[in-house]
Design a protein around this motif. Structure first.
Motif, PDB file in Angstrom:
ATOM      1  N   SER A   8       2.307  18.892  33.765  1.00  0.00           N
ATOM      2  CA  SER A   8       3.623  18.561  34.290  1.00  0.00           C
ATOM      3  C   SER A   8       3.515  17.251  35.059  1.00  0.00           C
ATOM      4  O   SER A   8       2.570  17.042  35.804  1.00  0.00           O
ATOM      5  CB  SER A   8       4.098  19.681  35.213  1.00  0.00           C
ATOM      6  OG  SER A   8       5.266  19.296  35.878  1.00  0.00           O
ATOM      7  N   SER A  32       7.272  18.947  31.355  1.00  0.00           N
ATOM      8  CA  SER A  32       6.194  19.917  31.493  1.00  0.00           C
ATOM      9  C   SER A  32       6.064  20.719  30.210  1.00  0.00           C
ATOM     10  O   SER A  32       7.008  20.831  29.432  1.00  0.00           O
ATOM     11  CB  SER A  32       6.430  20.825  32.698  1.00  0.00           C
ATOM     12  OG  SER A  32       7.776  21.131  32.845  1.00  0.00           O
ATOM     13  N   LYS A  37      -2.212  21.514  35.539  1.00  0.00           N
ATOM     14  CA  LYS A  37      -0.842  21.822  35.140  1.00  0.00           C
ATOM     15  C   LYS A  37      -0.355  20.678  34.252  1.00  0.00           C
ATOM     16  O   LYS A  37      -0.566  19.505  34.592  1.00  0.00           O
ATOM     17  CB  LYS A  37       0.011  21.854  36.414  1.00  0.00           C
ATOM     18  CG  LYS A  37       1.113  22.869  36.437  1.00  0.00           C
ATOM     19  CD  LYS A  37       1.695  22.853  37.848  1.00  0.00           C
ATOM     20  CE  LYS A  37       2.927  23.691  37.975  1.00  0.00           C
ATOM     21  NZ  LYS A  37       3.507  23.582  39.317  1.00  0.00           N
TER      22      LYS A  37
END
Lengths: 107, 159
Positions: free
Chosen positions: B119, B80, B117
């Motif tokens: 990740s 991430s 995100k």
């Protein structure tokens, strides 16, 4: 051989970031292994590309290499603003494709 | 042979020196002739082939792996990067390299602001105890990298 499995939440709030999990049954033959009887290399055969689209727009893509384990698992996120449909596509290096679709209701 | 040892020492040292060492190493690579290169390539050279001459700065990227992997055939990992993931500032791509595998490039993942995100999680094969490196490419063209050492009890590259 390969059969994809996908987990997408059925509902979400507008603007929520959801987690998506995918798995496809595939040997991911690296091309480094030898047939123990003949001593010949087993040709490479892997899923080399994965793509996730939401309402036709790409949200995540991956190029896979032989270093990824058999039965490749991929988990990632997506931000959903409105209801729609996810479409997932796996492509083998032979050109063979698999796909799956999942709908989500946002509200 | 001396070249090889030299490279291995540098390999370990760049853990401390960080990104500047990586750039320096990229020039040290050709050893053992073409045949050896075809079989296994150093991760620095692989990284150069993927991201070009960019010099990733340490930080912003985290690599999560088990400290000890009992079975190298399937080692879960999560990478991430810190990012707002807005339309003007997001992570474009993350490239994962297993520094001790014969083919270090493991996966490249491409994100969009729609990813929400930066990740992702997957599972990798690891031949031996080694470092796993992740390089993130930001939308402004900057590169960042993160690293994690994983101990492998049983390797997972061969048959």
């Amino acid at each position: 051989m390969a059969k994809p499995r996908v987990k997408v939440p059925k509902t979400a709030k507008a603007g929520e970031i959801i987690k998506i999990k995918t798995l496809i049954a595939h040997k991911m033959e690296t091309g480094n292994r030898k047939n123990k009887k003949t001593g010949k290399l087993i040709p490479r055969k892997i899923i080399q590309d994965f793509q996730a689209k939401f309402n036709g727009k790409e949200v995540f893509r991956a190029n896979l290499h032989p270093g990824i384990s058999a039965n490749p698992y991929l988990a990632f996120h997506a931000k959903v603003d409105k209801s729609g449909e996810f479409e997932f596509t796996w492509t083998e290096d032979t050109g063979k494709k698999w796909s799956a679709k999942k709908s989500i209701t946002v509200g | 042979m001396t070249d090889k040892i030299h490279l291995e020492i540098l390999n370990r040292r760049d853990f401390v020196l960080g990104a500047s060492a990586v750039a320096a190493l990229a020039t040290v690579v050709p050893l053992g002739g073409n045949r050896a290169l075809a079989k296994s390539v150093s991760w620095q050279e692989t990284m150069k082939a993927v991201i070009g001459d960019a010099k990733p700065a340490a930080g912003k990227v985290s690599v999560e792996l088990p400290e000890i992997a009992e079975n190298g055939r399937t080692v879960p990992f999560t990478v991430s990067a810190d990012s707002a993931m807005s339309s003007g500032d997001y992570v474009k791509a993350m490239h994962v390299f297993s520094t001790g595998n014969p083919r270090p490039h493991t996966i490249s993942m491409y994100f969009t602001p729609g990813s929400g995100k930066a990740s992702a999680t997957s599972r990798m094969r690891l031949g031996k105890t080694q470092d796993v490196v992740c390089v993130a490419e930001m939308s402004d063209g900057k590169f960042y990298m993160g690293k994690r050492t994983v101990k492998v009890t049983i390797g997972g590259c061969g048959g």
